[in-house]
Design an enzyme around this catalytic site. Structure first.
Site, PDB file in Angstrom:
ATOM      1  N   GLU A  49       0.838  -1.210   0.000  1.00 40.94           N
ATOM      2  CA  GLU A  49       0.000   0.000   0.000  1.00 40.94           C
ATOM      3  C   GLU A  49       0.871   1.257   0.000  1.00 40.94           C
ATOM      4  O   GLU A  49       1.854   1.346   0.725  1.00 40.94           O
ATOM      5  CB  GLU A  49      -0.887  -0.013   1.245  1.00 40.94           C
ATOM      6  CG  GLU A  49      -1.779   1.203   1.399  1.00 40.94           C
ATOM      7  CD  GLU A  49      -2.549   1.183   2.712  1.00 40.94           C
ATOM      8  OE1 GLU A  49      -3.499   1.973   2.851  1.00 40.94           O
ATOM      9  OE2 GLU A  49      -2.202   0.379   3.606  1.00 40.94           O
ATOM     10  N   LYS A 108      -9.726   2.125  -3.250  1.00 42.89           N
ATOM     11  CA  LYS A 108     -10.212   1.598  -1.980  1.00 42.89           C
ATOM     12  C   LYS A 108     -11.614   2.110  -1.688  1.00 42.89           C
ATOM     13  O   LYS A 108     -11.868   3.311  -1.731  1.00 42.89           O
ATOM     14  CB  LYS A 108      -9.266   1.985  -0.843  1.00 42.89           C
ATOM     15  CG  LYS A 108      -9.624   1.342   0.492  1.00 42.89           C
ATOM     16  CD  LYS A 108      -8.604   1.705   1.566  1.00 42.89           C
ATOM     17  CE  LYS A 108      -8.928   0.988   2.876  1.00 42.89           C
ATOM     18  NZ  LYS A 108      -7.971   1.357   3.948  1.00 42.89           N
ATOM     19  N   CYS A 150      -5.418  -2.804   2.499  1.00 41.10           N
ATOM     20  CA  CYS A 150      -5.281  -2.773   3.948  1.00 41.10           C
ATOM     21  C   CYS A 150      -6.473  -3.423   4.639  1.00 41.10           C
ATOM     22  O   CYS A 150      -6.798  -4.577   4.391  1.00 41.10           O
ATOM     23  CB  CYS A 150      -5.073  -1.331   4.405  1.00 41.10           C
ATOM     24  SG  CYS A 150      -4.491  -1.181   6.121  1.00 41.10           S
TER      25      CYS A 150
END
Length: 529
Positions: free
Chosen positions: A285, A348, A400
């Site tokens: 990330e 995301k 994540c």
């Protein structure tokens, strides 16, 4: 009539004989609830003392036996407070150590979350004492496990949700893991709670047939899990694909320093050059610690070099859209860029409150800016995004903490034939958070019957198999390029077809039946004269 009364008296006496009495002291009961809650945290990684996922809930169920609604609420609060204080202490490290918030604010935010988690079990304890059957297998094996499971599921999505430390995650290395492709993590939680209820039933003096039923409820799930343990619900759909995970291991307190950006980019380029020729290369990330818009020449150079060696690169990177100079709003995304025949993005979707966006009024945001507290707002990506094509794979992608929401990952199936998660757990230092997060990722691979490639900034980077097994794992806190291989898989597990709704529906019906039984028993109770 007298014989029936006599039989009832004998049964009651036998039950009292085998029952384990609660401590007489309210303080002792509260301390036991705290101890049980803290022990439950040890059921998860890295300690992995998985039997505690049965014994700790059983201890709380036993403490609830005979408690008033108010005391049951207190005991539930202290139990859950201790679980999350011991299991998510690393929030302080993230907020203060790396987030830069003052000590007092870090403690307030951490303890605030822990108290909120405590309120869930407080409500459960109150409801159990107030509305559920007072004792018997209907309470211990049906109603109470169902109510607990529904509370855990609710906690996992309400107000963005916090599903961390859901009971089922503790079983990634036990026979109960075989139920993940069938019923997901909450299905495993339900089985653990039934087992805990069975232990409580035996401790509370269930007798005769009830003891046999409780013993069966305790043993059958493990026997069934052992029988299913190596069953494959999905099938290979292609040849093995070589993969490499690039772990830069940039210290979190140096990662975002502008003076360190060139060093970071050099480390990732050097590690990548060592593994060129592998079909798929994955970065963690926000690996470059810069906005993609500002490093286009760097990305293009990597792209050309990778293409020349037959490699595809999947990298976590921040990006911006919009042009403020033309009256537009600049929007930031926490994204993943796949560079193969062409470039494709994943943005995301499930953002973390108070980390990636701040759901607070404007005046609070102004105060935070004046206090020089670190904050930023990202824009949420679309809920339904296609898999990322790379290295002849279709990658179901998460960033994540997104991999903690199992049901939200199901929309990408069956199109995705492998999974990839890019993360940065350096925010949590050397704490247990990274091991808990790896355990969550393993559960997702189990549920979906797919290989997962997990790239983390300083660990734990790993390749996970479709049975949740860790196939390859990089050494933590060191710059390394981990080389392994994965196999694309097709097909769908039963869980991916129905998600959590089957387990939730069954739990709802079980709870409703328990409430009906309690009400029916009260109506049938003889009235005093």
């Amino acid at each position: 009539m007298p014989s029936v009364t006599a039989e009832s008296a004998v049964a009651t006496a036998a039950r009292a004989r085998y029952a384990l009495a609660r401590p007489a002291s309210a303080l002792a009961r509260a301390l036991l609830a705290l101890a049980a809650g803290a022990l439950l945290a040890a059921a998860f990684a890295p300690l992995n003392l998985w039997p505690l996922a049965v014994l700790a809930p059983a201890l709380l169920m036993w403490l609830w036996q005979g408690a008033t609604p108010r005391e049951a609420a207190r005991l539930g609060f202290w139990f859950s407070f201790a679980t999350f204080a011991a299991g998510t202490y690393w929030l302080y490290t993230s907020i203060h150590g790396f987030g830069g918030a003052p000590v007092w604010l870090a403690l307030v935010l951490m303890l605030g979350l822990v108290c909120i988690m405590g309120l869930y079990h407080a409500g459960l304890g109150y409801a159990a004492a107030r509305w559920l059957p007072a004792d018997g297998n209907m309470r211990w094996l049906v109603a109470l496990p169902a109510a607990w499971l529904l509370m855990e599921w609710w906690r996992g999505w309400f107000l963005s949700g916090f599903s961390w430390l859901s009971l089922g995650y503790s079983q990634t290395d036990t026979w109960l893991a075989a139920f993940a492709p069938l019923a997901g993590v909450y299905g495993i939680s339900a089985l653990l709670l039934v087992c805990a209820g069975a232990v409580t039933a035996l401790a509370c003096g269930a007798s005769g047939r009830a003891r046999l039923v409780a013993l069966a409820a305790l043993l059958v799930p493990w026997a069934a899990g052992a029988a299913l343990y190596r069953h494959s619900w999905t099938q290979p759909s292609g040849a093995a694909v070589s993969v490499a995970i690039v772990q830069g291991a940039i210290p979190q307190d140096e990662k975002w320093l502008a003076s360190n950006h060139e060093t970071t980019q050099r480390i990732y380029r050097t590690l990548t050059e060592q593994v060129l020729g592998n079909a798929l290369i994955v970065w963690p990330e926000s690996a470059s610690a810069d906005i993609a818009n500002d490093i286009v020449p760097y990305i293009n150079s990597l792209y050309r070099e990778a293409r020349a060696h037959g490699s595809a690169i999947v990298m976590g990177v921040l990006r911006a859209e919009g042009d403020p100079e033309e009256g537009g709003t600049l929007r930031y995304y926490n994204s993943v860029l796949a560079l193969d025949k062409e470039g494709n993005w994943y943005d995301k979707h499930h953002l973390v409150p108070f980390a990636e966006f701040f759901p607070v009024p404007h005046f609070v945001r102004t105060w935070m800016r004046l206090m020089n507290l670190p904050y930023s707002d990202f824009t949420r990506g679309a809920a339904d995004q296609p898999p990322l094509p790379a290295a002849h794979l279709q990658l179901g992608t998460t960033v994540c903490y997104e991999d903690a929401y199992g049901s939200s990952m199901l929309g990408v199936l069956p199109r995705a034939d492998a999974l990839v998660n890019v993360t940065n757990d350096a925010w949590f230092g050397h704490s247990s958070a990274r091991y808990q997060h790896l355990q969550i990722a393993r559960m997702r691979a189990l549920e979906e019957g797919r290989y997962m490639v997990r790239a983390a900034n300083d660990g734990i980077s790993a390749v996970i198999g479709p049975h949740g097994e860790v196939i390859a794992r990089a050494q933590e806190f060191r710059p390394v390029a981990l080389v392994s291989s994965i196999v694309p898989h097709a097909g769908r597990t039963p869980y991916t077809r129905v998600g959590n709704w089957l387990v939730v529906s069954l739990a709802t019906l079980a709870l409703a039946y328990g409430l009906w039984v309690r009400n029916d028993m009260r109506l049938r109770r003889p009235q005093g004269r």
